[in-house]
Write an enzyme that holds these catalytic residues in place. Structure first.
Site, PDB file in Angstrom:
ATOM      1  N   ASP A  65       0.824  -1.225   0.113  1.00 35.50           N
ATOM      2  CA  ASP A  65      -0.044   0.003  -0.090  1.00 35.50           C
ATOM      3  C   ASP A  65       0.850   1.207   0.057  1.00 35.50           C
ATOM      4  OD1 ASP A  65       0.928   0.011   2.613  1.00 35.50           O
ATOM      5  OD2 ASP A  65      -1.094  -0.142   3.333  1.00 35.50           O
ATOM      6  N   SER A  66       2.147   1.037  -0.035  1.00 37.94           N
ATOM      7  CA  SER A  66       3.169   2.236  -0.419  1.00 37.94           C
ATOM      8  C   SER A  66       2.690   2.875  -1.679  1.00 37.94           C
ATOM      9  CB  SER A  66       4.634   1.704  -0.156  1.00 37.94           C
ATOM     10  OG  SER A  66       4.705   0.589  -1.158  1.00 37.94           O
ATOM     11  N   ASP A 108      -1.096  -6.402  -0.271  1.00 38.70           N
ATOM     12  CA  ASP A 108      -1.166  -5.566   1.106  1.00 38.70           C
ATOM     13  C   ASP A 108      -2.756  -5.407   1.557  1.00 38.70           C
ATOM     14  OD1 ASP A 108       0.287  -4.699   3.355  1.00 38.70           O
ATOM     15  OD2 ASP A 108       1.028  -2.980   2.147  1.00 38.70           O
ATOM     16  N   LYS A 137      -1.010  -9.288   3.269  1.00 39.49           N
ATOM     17  CA  LYS A 137      -0.161  -8.989   4.417  1.00 39.49           C
ATOM     18  C   LYS A 137      -1.131  -7.844   5.335  1.00 39.49           C
ATOM     19  CE  LYS A 137       3.168  -5.661   3.865  1.00 39.49           C
ATOM     20  NZ  LYS A 137       2.704  -4.364   4.813  1.00 39.49           N
ATOM     21  N   GLU A 139      -0.899  -5.343   9.188  1.00 34.79           N
ATOM     22  CA  GLU A 139       0.056  -4.811   9.885  1.00 34.79           C
ATOM     23  C   GLU A 139      -0.637  -4.894  11.532  1.00 34.79           C
ATOM     24  OE1 GLU A 139       0.475  -0.632   9.027  1.00 34.79           O
ATOM     25  OE2 GLU A 139       1.253  -1.199   6.794  1.00 34.79           O
ATOM     26  N   GLU A 205      10.069  -3.701  10.063  1.00 34.27           N
ATOM     27  CA  GLU A 205      10.375  -2.503   9.632  1.00 34.27           C
ATOM     28  C   GLU A 205      10.972  -1.474  10.646  1.00 34.27           C
ATOM     29  OE1 GLU A 205       7.483  -0.976   7.026  1.00 34.27           O
ATOM     30  OE2 GLU A 205       8.490   0.853   6.817  1.00 34.27           O
TER      31      GLU A 205
HETATM   32  O1  KIV Z   1       3.488  -1.206   1.528  1.00 32.92           O
HETATM   33  C1  KIV Z   1       4.762  -1.235   1.578  1.00 32.92           C
HETATM   34  O2  KIV Z   1       5.410  -1.168   0.457  1.00 32.92           O
HETATM   35  C2  KIV Z   1       5.464  -2.178   2.638  1.00 32.92           C
HETATM   36  C3  KIV Z   1       6.779  -2.188   2.712  1.00 32.92           C
HETATM   37  C4  KIV Z   1       7.394  -0.940   3.346  1.00 32.92           C
HETATM   38  C5  KIV Z   1       7.288  -3.426   3.334  1.00 32.92           C
HETATM   39  O3  KIV Z   1       4.601  -2.725   3.855  1.00 32.92           O
END
Ligand code: KIV
Length: 289
Positions: A65-66, A108, A137, A139, A205
């Site tokens: 989600d970056s 994500d 993924k 968090e 992280e």
């Molecule tokens: O969203 C993302 O790119 C991430 C990485 C920073 C691990 O969670």
């Protein structure tokens, strides 16, 4: 006859394991870990860069989600929607299918799509799995443990994420290092609980290198993937734009610009794969802790 090594982007350098690569799966990641081979991961958001990363030998692609920050220009990942994640996951999956279809794809779960209930998490995970992700993924630790167990029991492989968790940047008070002092033990307990719940991967992280090395030893069934977490993890991940030196802000200290000395994105990604596999990236000496 064309060499099987040749990809649409060029021939991988000899040190790249790409020529002999089979699609990456959970058993294959376990084998790599047992052999002591580091796992390589990059973020990917579109078909073309995903295809180049596949050709360059990257083991895992995280549709992170970056993308909210690097593709959409947001100031945090909080505003990313599930529909946006589905769109980018489908694009990445189509991209790797054009090359070797090798990498393990992680989708994500964005903010607000798994916090409400385990059922909400399963519905959101299903959207990304049906878009082609192999794993999702999410968090955080503690309250996420039962969500992870619920997803894993229902056939969804899960990657957890501890340390700096960007979706909670406002609660954390900024993009800061985590896991120092007393919070180290809490992080260790959360990681053990996540492994017990069935998480098979864990992004760490911005935590101290000593802590991530300790966690890696304590988690034989959950592969630790570090970002700003030193060299003691089972694998490494970087945001693709950061390692290509094209992000909108300032690169964190732990990031290396892999375009330096290379002539193409393909070469830069292959250099990243080599550096992680041979242990020359990351360099603990460059870390603040
Ligand atoms: O969203 C993302 O790119 C991430 C990485 C920073 C691990 O969670």
């Amino acid at each position: 006859m064309t060499s099987p090594n040749v990809t649409p982007y060029g021939t991988p350098p000899p040190a790249s394991p790409v020529a002999t690569r089979k699609p990456v799966s959970l058993p294959r990641l376990n084998d790599m870990r047992e052999r002591g081979e580091k796992i390589t991961m990059l973020t990917a958001y579109d078909a073309t860069f995903a295809a180049v990363a596949d050709a360059a030998g990257v083991d895992c692609l995280l549709v992170g989600d970056s993308l909210g920050m690097v593709c959409q220009g947001l100031t945090s990942t909080v505003g990313v929607s599930l529909d946006t994640m589905r769109y980018h996951t489908e694009s990445v999956v189509r991209g790797i299918q054009r090359v070797q279809g090798t990498p393990w794809i992680i989708g994500d779960l964005p903010f607000g799509t798994y916090q409400e209930s385990r059922e909400q998490a399963l519905r959101s995970a299903s959207v990304l799995m049906q878009a082609g992700a192999h794993m999702v993924k999410l968090e955080g630790g503690g309250w996420t443990t039962e969500t992870v167990r619920f997803l894993v029991e229902r056939g969804v492989p899960v990657c957890a994420h501890l340390g700096l968790t960007p979706q909670t940047v406002h609660s954390l008070g900024g993009y800061r290092f985590q896991g120092r002092g007393d919070s180290a033990d809490k992080l260790l307990q959360e990681a053990l609980a996540l492994q017990d719940a069935g998480a098979s991967m864990l992004v760490l992280e911005m935590v101290p290198a000593t802590l991530s090395a300790e966690l890696t030893l304590a988690l034989p069934r959950c592969h630790t993937i570090g970002i700003g977490a030193g060299d003691g993890t089972a694998g490494q991940v970087l945001v693709m734009h950061d390692m290509l030196g094209v992000n909108l802000g300032k690169n964190p200290k732990f990031v290396r610009n892999f375009m330096n000395g290379q002539h193409s994105v393909f070469e830069a990604m292959a250099a990243y794969v080599r550096a992680v596999k041979d242990g020359s990236f990351p360099d603990n000496a460059l870390h603040a802790w």
